[in-house]
Scaffold this motif. Sequence first.
Motif, PDB file in Angstrom:
ATOM      1  N   THR A 117       0.805  -1.214   0.000  1.00  0.00           N
ATOM      2  CA  THR A 117       0.000   0.000   0.000  1.00  0.00           C
ATOM      3  C   THR A 117       0.838   1.263   0.000  1.00  0.00           C
ATOM      4  O   THR A 117       0.311   2.352   0.178  1.00  0.00           O
ATOM      5  CB  THR A 117      -0.899   0.027   1.248  1.00  0.00           C
ATOM      6  OG1 THR A 117      -0.075  -0.052   2.414  1.00  0.00           O
ATOM      7  CG2 THR A 117      -1.876  -1.123   1.242  1.00  0.00           C
ATOM      8  N   LYS A 119       2.948   4.518  -1.255  1.00  0.00           N
ATOM      9  CA  LYS A 119       2.732   5.442  -2.361  1.00  0.00           C
ATOM     10  C   LYS A 119       3.651   5.045  -3.503  1.00  0.00           C
ATOM     11  O   LYS A 119       4.805   4.687  -3.285  1.00  0.00           O
ATOM     12  CB  LYS A 119       3.045   6.875  -1.912  1.00  0.00           C
ATOM     13  CG  LYS A 119       2.771   7.914  -2.977  1.00  0.00           C
ATOM     14  CD  LYS A 119       3.011   9.317  -2.439  1.00  0.00           C
ATOM     15  CE  LYS A 119       2.777  10.355  -3.522  1.00  0.00           C
ATOM     16  NZ  LYS A 119       2.998  11.717  -3.033  1.00  0.00           N
ATOM     17  N   SER A 151      -2.348   5.084 -10.225  1.00  0.00           N
ATOM     18  CA  SER A 151      -2.990   6.041  -9.321  1.00  0.00           C
ATOM     19  C   SER A 151      -2.112   6.222  -8.085  1.00  0.00           C
ATOM     20  O   SER A 151      -1.578   5.256  -7.538  1.00  0.00           O
ATOM     21  CB  SER A 151      -4.381   5.549  -8.910  1.00  0.00           C
ATOM     22  OG  SER A 151      -5.218   5.400 -10.043  1.00  0.00           O
ATOM     23  N   GLU A 152      -1.985   7.459  -7.638  1.00  0.00           N
ATOM     24  CA  GLU A 152      -1.140   7.732  -6.474  1.00  0.00           C
ATOM     25  C   GLU A 152      -1.803   7.277  -5.172  1.00  0.00           C
ATOM     26  O   GLU A 152      -1.116   6.894  -4.226  1.00  0.00           O
ATOM     27  CB  GLU A 152      -0.813   9.229  -6.407  1.00  0.00           C
ATOM     28  CG  GLU A 152       0.028   9.713  -7.583  1.00  0.00           C
ATOM     29  CD  GLU A 152       0.525  11.125  -7.371  1.00  0.00           C
ATOM     30  OE1 GLU A 152       1.024  11.407  -6.260  1.00  0.00           O
ATOM     31  OE2 GLU A 152       0.400  11.945  -8.291  1.00  0.00           O
ATOM     32  N   ASP A 153      -3.126   7.328  -5.142  1.00  0.00           N
ATOM     33  CA  ASP A 153      -3.857   6.972  -3.925  1.00  0.00           C
ATOM     34  C   ASP A 153      -3.883   5.447  -3.769  1.00  0.00           C
ATOM     35  O   ASP A 153      -4.449   4.739  -4.610  1.00  0.00           O
ATOM     36  CB  ASP A 153      -5.280   7.525  -4.010  1.00  0.00           C
ATOM     37  CG  ASP A 153      -6.092   7.226  -2.761  1.00  0.00           C
ATOM     38  OD1 ASP A 153      -5.531   6.678  -1.788  1.00  0.00           O
ATOM     39  OD2 ASP A 153      -7.303   7.527  -2.759  1.00  0.00           O
ATOM     40  N   GLU A 155      -5.662   3.596  -1.883  1.00  0.00           N
ATOM     41  CA  GLU A 155      -7.031   3.083  -1.810  1.00  0.00           C
ATOM     42  C   GLU A 155      -7.655   2.948  -3.187  1.00  0.00           C
ATOM     43  O   GLU A 155      -8.414   2.017  -3.453  1.00  0.00           O
ATOM     44  CB  GLU A 155      -7.889   3.987  -0.911  1.00  0.00           C
ATOM     45  CG  GLU A 155      -7.543   3.895   0.565  1.00  0.00           C
ATOM     46  CD  GLU A 155      -7.680   2.477   1.100  1.00  0.00           C
ATOM     47  OE1 GLU A 155      -8.657   1.796   0.732  1.00  0.00           O
ATOM     48  OE2 GLU A 155      -6.807   2.039   1.867  1.00  0.00           O
ATOM     49  N   ARG A 156      -7.354   3.896  -4.076  1.00  0.00           N
ATOM     50  CA  ARG A 156      -7.877   3.795  -5.445  1.00  0.00           C
ATOM     51  C   ARG A 156      -7.291   2.571  -6.141  1.00  0.00           C
ATOM     52  O   ARG A 156      -7.982   1.868  -6.871  1.00  0.00           O
ATOM     53  CB  ARG A 156      -7.529   5.059  -6.255  1.00  0.00           C
ATOM     54  CG  ARG A 156      -8.310   6.287  -5.911  1.00  0.00           C
ATOM     55  CD  ARG A 156      -9.808   6.081  -5.957  1.00  0.00           C
ATOM     56  NE  ARG A 156     -10.275   5.406  -7.154  1.00  0.00           N
ATOM     57  CZ  ARG A 156     -11.368   4.665  -7.201  1.00  0.00           C
ATOM     58  NH1 ARG A 156     -12.094   4.465  -6.132  1.00  0.00           N
ATOM     59  NH2 ARG A 156     -11.745   4.113  -8.334  1.00  0.00           N
TER      60      ARG A 156
END
Length: 358
Positions: A117, A119, A151-153, A155-156
Motif C-alpha cells: 500500500t 505510495k 494512481s497515487e492513492d 485506496e484507489r
Amino acid sequence: MASPRKYRSMKEIMRVAKRVEVAEEADGSGGGDEDDDPMVCEQCGSGDRADEILLCDKCDRGYHMLCLRPIMTRVPIGPWCCPACSGDDNCLIKSFKGFTQKKLADFFKIQKDVEFTRKCSSIQDVKRRRRRAGTLVFQKKRRRLLPYIPSEDPERRLEQMRSLAMALTSNKMEFSNELSYRPGMAPRSANRSTFEIGGMQVLSKEDTETLEYCRAMCRRGEFPPLTVIFDLLEGYTVEADGPIKDMTIVAEYAGDMDFIKNREKDDCDSMMTLLLAADPSKSLVVCADKLGNISRFISGINNHTMEGRRKQNIKCVRYSVGDECVVLLVATRDISKGERLYYDYNGYEHEYPTHNFV
C-alpha cells in the motif's frame, strides 16, 4: 406328413425388398403434431429472425441473441443454458469488500518483499522518462511508447484491483499478466516472430525498456489506472480511472497460447491473434478464457459504423520482443478519466462479428 415350412432370413428379405419413397405432407395439412408451434423469444415475444434464437438445453425456451444481457454475438458451441437455468442474473458488481488486501496480494501474485500500500515511488521517475522522450522525439512516426502512471492513492489502486479480481473470478478465471504455455497446447518454441508472414515489427530498445518497466510495476501491484465495470449491454468492460496519455502502454494481452488449428471450434470470445505464419499450422492465438488480465475485458468497437469507429481509443499492436511475439494495447489519443476503452477486434483479420456491438 407335410414338410416343415421354410422361412427366409430378415437379411435376405431386406436385400431384395424395394425401397418406397413416402411423399411429404403439404404445409402441415397432414394432421401433424399440434405442439409444433413457431419458436418465439421469451424476452421480446417475437418469432422474427428465427436463426438468431438460441434454445436453452434445459427448459427449451428461446432467446434472441440480441435480447440477452449482455448480448451474444456468436452461437455457442456445445450446450447452452438461458440466464434463468444457469443462475446467471447478470447483476452488477455489488461489492468488492470480500477481496481484502492480503487476498488481493495473493490473487495477483504480488511480490512479497514490496510494501503493497505504499505510495507509488515510480511516479516521478515515470514523468522524467516522459519528458526525456518528449525532448528527443519530434517526428510522429518515431514516437516512443510511454509507461502508464498508476494512481497515487493506494485506496484507489485497491479498488481498481478489486474490480478486476471480481470480474476474473465471475468468469472463473485466474490472473496472469503474461503468455502461458500449458501442456497439450503450443510450446514456447512455437512463438517465433520470424514465422510471421512478411515479418513482424520489432520493438525498439527504448520501447522494450518501457515494456519491462510496466511489467515490473505490475509485479509490484502498481497497475494501470483502470476499473472494470458491468454494463447491461456490453457485460464487463473497462473504464479509465485516471487520465491516460496518447501512446501509453495500457495492457499486454495475456492468456494461454495455442495453435489456431486447435481452436477452430472453440467458442471463446476472447481469442487474440498472436502469429500469422506462412504455414497455417504454425499460426498462434492467445486464449483468455482461463487465464488473463484486464485486457480480457476491454470492449471492441462496431467497425461497421462511423459512430463505432469514433469510440476507438486503443489500438492492438503485435511486436517482436526478443524474437517472441507479444500483443500490446496502446492508447491512440489522450483518454480522460471516466472514459471507456475500445479497440478494433478486427485489426488484423475481419472475422469477428462486430455488427451487433453497441
